[in-house]
Design an enzyme around this catalytic site. Structure first.
Site, mmCIF file in Angstrom:
data_model
loop_
_atom_site.group_PDB
_atom_site.id
_atom_site.type_symbol
_atom_site.label_atom_id
_atom_site.label_comp_id
_atom_site.label_asym_id
_atom_site.label_seq_id
_atom_site.Cartn_x
_atom_site.Cartn_y
_atom_site.Cartn_z
ATOM 1 N N GLN A 251 61.987 89.113 92.126
ATOM 2 C CA GLN A 251 61.677 87.969 92.984
ATOM 3 C C GLN A 251 60.443 88.256 93.849
ATOM 4 O OE1 GLN A 251 62.785 84.910 93.264
ATOM 5 N NE2 GLN A 251 61.682 84.412 95.148
ATOM 6 N N GLU A 252 60.319 89.492 94.306
ATOM 7 C CA GLU A 252 59.211 89.841 95.189
ATOM 8 C C GLU A 252 57.875 89.897 94.464
ATOM 9 O OE1 GLU A 252 58.906 90.121 98.327
ATOM 10 O OE2 GLU A 252 60.985 90.058 98.995
#
Ligand code: GLU
Length: 479
Positions: free
Chosen positions: A309-310
């Protein structure tokens, strides 16, 4: 003496007759029998919306609901897993299970054989097709491809009804496949269409980004538990009382949140990319995720989901705000954690895990329980602990429970509205972002867990499921 014994005998006899008259019979009814045994047996099927094993053991919406029912009756729950829908009903008929909790649709045909509880969910039956292939718009269009559904399913029952108006309609049925298998076959092109309940598609969509809904086959249908149609209605009655008492309860809200709450529409491109990268790219960083997870008490797949996600697992990622690296640490956080090189994947992953662990500890100190603690720790990783606190305050003031993620995620977006944030300590925040952030991570995490634990790598072409004629029954047209 003899008179005394006779009197005793007469008294016992009289009480038995009275008891019999009161209860209708001296034989204990089904509910009493179950209570006496201290055990209730349910039959279900193995799927992400019903029952499955996860990292902490048995799980699933139906399983947890049935467990709550067993608690309500004060007995233990035993689970029987049937291979297919027909087996579910025969297990019920032979009395091997007291009830079936398996995402079963209440249909007129089934109601002739079983008794349904009050419904606890509504679903729509949907036709699924592969993006990029011709999209059927209505029943008549299904003739252009091969349609396969589970035999004994409500989907099959509906198709039979439609056949009256569409005698040309033909399809195949099989009891060999779970819904996820049928989806996989549509995705790989070995069949063209299948039918699935909307709740199942919501959950399984992330694994099959190439699939989409063509049209709805039904209106809103009731899902309930099934009981055998015996004259003794005691258990069925008890289940209805249980469901009536649970309507709008914290239990039902909690279950919806746990199993369906994080399912937003993962965008098509995003989901595809994720599945592609779970192969080689993830393998590169897996040892680092595992090490960081062991040291900080996480499941490595959760950390991997955060990393995806990052930065999409990119060790040199950077944002315009100056956060950098695979786990996107700020300069300050990295310094506090003693991370020297944020662009080193191993260090970044370890730093991210340490930071997340600290956030989780702070929430533990405030008595937030798992799994809400982890979801809130993730939200603070994204938006900052101060903002999360503000959102929890708002939750409390508006009558919610600040210890439940389910309630706090409603308050976070309010942090971007002046009439709320002006009264908070940390002020404005783009509060929708941490909500989406946590939902995405939970989704990625589910996929990683599912891939590994069910040993079902849906994108592994080598394991592609093939349909053979021995496995299906062809339902011919009525013409
Ligand atoms: N609700 C469907 C039924 O009751 C589920 C069928 C399936 O997913 O296989 O038949």
């Amino acid at each position: 003496m003899l008179a005394g014994i006779t009197r005793l005998f007469v008294t016992v006899l009289l009480s038995a007759v009275c008891l019999g008259a009161l209860t209708g019979s001296v034989r204990p009814d089904k509910l009493e029998q179950i209570r006496m045994h201290g055990e209730i047996v349910m039959v279900t099927r193995n799927s992400p919306t019903t029952y499955f094993e996860d990292r902490s053991g048995a799980a699933g919406y139906e399983y947890e609901l049935a467990q709550a029912f067993a608690d309500y009756l004060g007995v233990s729950l035993t689970v029987k897993v049937a291979d297919n829908l027909n087996d579910i009903f025969s297990t019920l008929e032979t009395g091997e299970a007291a009830f079936a909790a398996a995402g079963l649709t209440q249909t007129p045909e089934r109601e002739r054989w079983v008794r349904f509880s009050l419904p606890y969910m509504q679903v729509t039956e949907q036709v699924v097709y592969r993006r990029g292939s011709l999209k059927p718009e209505q029943i008549a269009d299904l003739a252009s491809g091969q349609l396969v559904v589970s035999s004994g399913s409500s989907h099959s029952e509906h198709l039979r009804q439609f056949q009256a108006a569409h005698p040309e309609l033909t399809w195949s049925e099989s009891s060999e496949f779970e819904v996820s298998d049928l989806l996989q076959m549509v995705a790989s092109g070995s069949i063209d269409y299948t039918v699935i309940d909307s709740n199942e598609f919501e959950v399984l969509q992330a694994y099959f980004p190439t699939l989409a809904i063509a049209f709805d086959l039904s209106g809103s249908e009731n899902i309930g538990w099934a009981f055998s149609h015996s004259r003794d209605d005691s258990l069925h009655q008890a289940a209805n009382e249980f469901f009536a008492a649970q309507k709008d309860s914290a239990l039902m809200a909690g279950l919806s949140e746990r199993y369906y709450g994080h399912l937003n529409e993962l965008d098509y491109v995003g989901a595809r990319r994720f599945l592609r990268q779970t192969g080689k790219k993830l393998d590169t960083y897996k040892p680092h995720f595992q090490e960081a997870a062991d040291k900080n008490g996480f499941d490595w797949r959760l950390l991997a989901a955060v990393g995806y996600q990052e930065s999409h697992w990119n060790p040199t990622a950077r944002s315009f705000t100056g956060v950098r690296g695979l786990m996107m640490l700020t300069r300050n956080t990295a310094r506090e954690l003693g991370i020297r090189n944020r662009l080193d994947a191993k260090q970044s992953i370890m730093g991210g895990a340490q930071y997340l662990s600290k956030l989780r500890e702070r929430l533990a100190a405030e008595n937030v329980q798992e799994p809400d603690r982890t979801w809130m720790a993730l939200a603070s990783y994204n938006v900052g602990y101060g903002h999360l606190r503000d959102a929890r305050k708002i939750t409390e003031l508006t009558g919610g429970n600040p210890d439940l993620w389910m309630d706090v995620k409603e308050s976070l977006p309010l942090l971007s509205q002046k009439r709320y944030y002006r009264y908070t300590r940390h002020g404005y925040a783009r509060g929708q972002e941490p909500v989406d952030y946590v939902q995405n991570i939970r989704r990625y995490y589910d996929v990683l867990v599912w891939n590994e634990e069910q040993n079902h790598n849906f994108i592994d072409d080598g394991q592609e499921l093939q349909l053979s004629s021995a496995m299906v029954t062809v339902i011919p047209p009525l013409l």
